[in-house]
Write a protein that holds these residues in place. Structure first.
Motif, short mmCIF file in Angstrom:
data_model
loop_
_atom_site.label_atom_id
_atom_site.label_comp_id
_atom_site.label_asym_id
_atom_site.label_seq_id
_atom_site.Cartn_x
_atom_site.Cartn_y
_atom_site.Cartn_z
N SER A 90 -27.01 39.63 135.21
CA SER A 90 -25.72 39.90 134.55
C SER A 90 -25.01 38.57 134.36
O SER A 90 -25.02 37.72 135.26
N VAL A 91 -24.37 38.40 133.20
CA VAL A 91 -23.70 37.12 132.94
C VAL A 91 -22.29 37.37 132.39
O VAL A 91 -21.99 38.46 131.92
N LYS A 92 -21.48 36.32 132.42
CA LYS A 92 -20.15 36.41 131.81
C LYS A 92 -20.06 35.40 130.67
O LYS A 92 -20.44 34.23 130.86
N LEU A 93 -19.53 35.83 129.54
CA LEU A 93 -19.48 34.92 128.39
C LEU A 93 -18.50 33.78 128.61
O LEU A 93 -18.70 32.68 128.08
N THR A 94 -17.44 34.00 129.42
CA THR A 94 -16.52 32.86 129.65
C THR A 94 -17.17 31.83 130.58
O THR A 94 -16.68 30.72 130.71
N GLN A 95 -18.29 32.21 131.19
CA GLN A 95 -19.04 31.23 131.98
C GLN A 95 -20.02 30.48 131.07
O GLN A 95 -20.47 29.39 131.40
N CYS A 96 -20.33 31.10 129.92
CA CYS A 96 -21.22 30.45 128.94
C CYS A 96 -20.42 29.58 127.98
O CYS A 96 -20.98 29.01 127.05
N GLY A 97 -19.09 29.56 128.13
CA GLY A 97 -18.29 28.67 127.27
C GLY A 97 -17.49 29.38 126.20
O GLY A 97 -17.10 28.76 125.20
N LEU A 98 -17.16 30.68 126.38
CA LEU A 98 -16.39 31.40 125.36
C LEU A 98 -15.01 30.80 125.16
O LEU A 98 -14.47 30.83 124.05
N ASP A 99 -14.42 30.24 126.21
CA ASP A 99 -13.09 29.62 126.04
C ASP A 99 -13.20 28.31 125.25
O ASP A 99 -12.20 27.84 124.70
N GLN A 100 -14.39 27.72 125.24
CA GLN A 100 -14.55 26.48 124.46
C GLN A 100 -14.74 26.85 122.97
O GLN A 100 -14.06 26.35 122.12
N SER A 101 -15.70 27.78 122.69
CA SER A 101 -15.79 28.35 121.32
C SER A 101 -16.83 29.46 121.32
O SER A 101 -17.78 29.45 122.12
N ASP A 102 -16.67 30.40 120.39
CA ASP A 102 -17.63 31.52 120.30
C ASP A 102 -19.03 31.01 119.98
O ASP A 102 -20.02 31.48 120.55
N ASP A 103 -19.11 30.04 119.04
CA ASP A 103 -20.43 29.54 118.64
C ASP A 103 -21.14 28.87 119.80
O ASP A 103 -22.35 29.04 120.01
#
Ligand SMILES: Cc1cc2nc3c(=O)[nH]c(=O)nc-3n(C[C@H](O)[C@H](O)[C@H](O)COP(=O)(O)OP(=O)(O)OC[C@H]3O[C@@H](n4cnc5c(N)ncnc54)[C@H](O)[C@@H]3O)c2cc1C
Length: 319
Positions: free
Chosen positions: A110-123
């Motif tokens: 399970s992952v979180k998108l804000t840990q993948c950098g969603l706050d930096q940018s969606d792309d």
């Protein structure tokens, strides 16, 4: 609901955070909900559950990373976890469990998108997440995107929709407290997206979410019934025994075999109920969090059950 809100708000205050992270009084409670700080500890927790017939989902704790470097670090850690899972599969006889629409993995991520950098940018987050999914696909595994607070819901849904076209080995989470979830369940059903249904763990305002527990529970059951009818391999993540019994009855009324859906619970919560459901022939998956950034996750667990917070405070004053 009021106690929950107060705990969530208090946990954001710096002195409270300092007290919880530094005091020894909270350690036993933290250890109850978090498998440890290292991947080895998470794998050890998984290896205790798997022989009991309980599946697991590993979670590397962390959210709202502050820089691109942290997001890349998280992505690399996810990939490392997937590789370790592939190695466990070689020694675990029950690596995949067949079901009509394909295979269901006994250990996933399970992952979180804000840990993948969603706050930096969606792309940027999408690019990172696609790399994780490519590795998961190569080893035949599944990755689920946890759902965070409502400012992220639409972006999460859209991102998952885009990557699911290339990577059917992904799914996400929907929260029954949000009004929009009725439509999101139809969205998921149409795309054969695997969904975990939860009540929702964040503080949300009345313009987007039900505020009364009774309405959140009613919505959960209404959505669960629709998911049983229409969704691909739904997961019902709750420790609410009354809801679990209702879901069991609904599945039976629909003549749905027990292997067409799964129940999920959190590490350290209602172990008795986890084992009971397995003994009854249900699929049960436990979400195993680990890592150094355990504080926000732990606060949400305290808020869900104020008795947990009281227990820890009493130990603090006992010294
Ligand atoms: C596998 C899994 C994944 C999740 N993923 C997400 C996600 O991606 N996004 C999100 O917003 N939320 C997520 N959640 C959390 C969820 O939204 C709820 O906050 C949480 O599950 C508590 O709600 P409940 O359904 O258990 O019902 P509740 O009505 O809150 O609780 C029912 C009973 O369960 C027991 N219980 C519940 N929580 C605790 C606890 N912390 N400690 C001890 N006992 C407890 C108590 O006996 C309580 O009476 C997840 C939950 C699970 C189980």
């Amino acid at each position: 609901m009021f106690a929950r809100l107060m705990i969530l708000k208090a946990s954001e205050m710096r002195p409270v955070r300092k007290m919880i992270t530094q005091s020894r009084a909270f350690r036993p409670l933290i250890r109850r909900f978090v498998a440890g700080e290292t991947l080895d500890q998470a794998i050890a927790a998984a290896e205790e559950l798997l022989p009991k017939g309980i599946y697991v989902s590993l979670d590397y704790l962390g959210e709202n990373v502050q820089s691109r470097e942290e997001a890349v670090h998280a992505k690399n850690t996810y990939i490392e976890i997937l590789k370790r899972i592939a190695a466990i599969k070689e020694v675990m006889p029950m690596d995949h469990v067949g079901y009509a629409d394909g295979l269901v993995e006994t250990v996933n991520l399970s992952v979180k998108l804000t840990q993948c950098g969603l706050d930096q940018s969606d792309d940027f987050a999408e690019e990172n997440y696609r790399e994780v999914l490519a590795v998961a696909k190569a080893i035949g595994n599944f990755v689920r995107v946890d759902m965070e607070g409502s400012p992220y819901t639409e972006r999460t849904v859209k991102l998952v929709e885009r990557v699911h076209v290339d990577y059917p080995n992904t799914g996400t989470v929907l929260q029954s407290y949000l009004y929009r979830t009725t439509e999101d369940v139809e969205w998921a059903a149409m795309r054969r997206l695997r969904i975990r249904l939860v009540k929702g763990a964040y503080f949300e305002e009345a313009d987007v979410a039900y505020q009364e527990k009774m309405r959140v529970d009613e919505a959960y059951m209404r959505l669960a019934e629709r998911m049983l009818e229409a969704c691909a391999y739904p997961a019902f993540a709750t420790h609410d025994e009354a809801l679990i019994e209702k879901i069991q009855r609904s599945a039976k009324a629909l003549n749905l075999p027990k292997d067409r859906f799964e129940f999920q619970m959190l590490f350290g919560v209602r172990r008795d109920l986890q084992e009971k459901l397995v003994a009854e022939g249900h699929r049960m998956r436990v979400y195993i969090p680990y890592g150094e950034s355990w504080y926000p996750y732990f606060s949400r667990r305290l808020a869900e059950r104020p008795a947990n917070a009281l227990f820890a405070l009493k130990s603090l004053f006992k010294g």
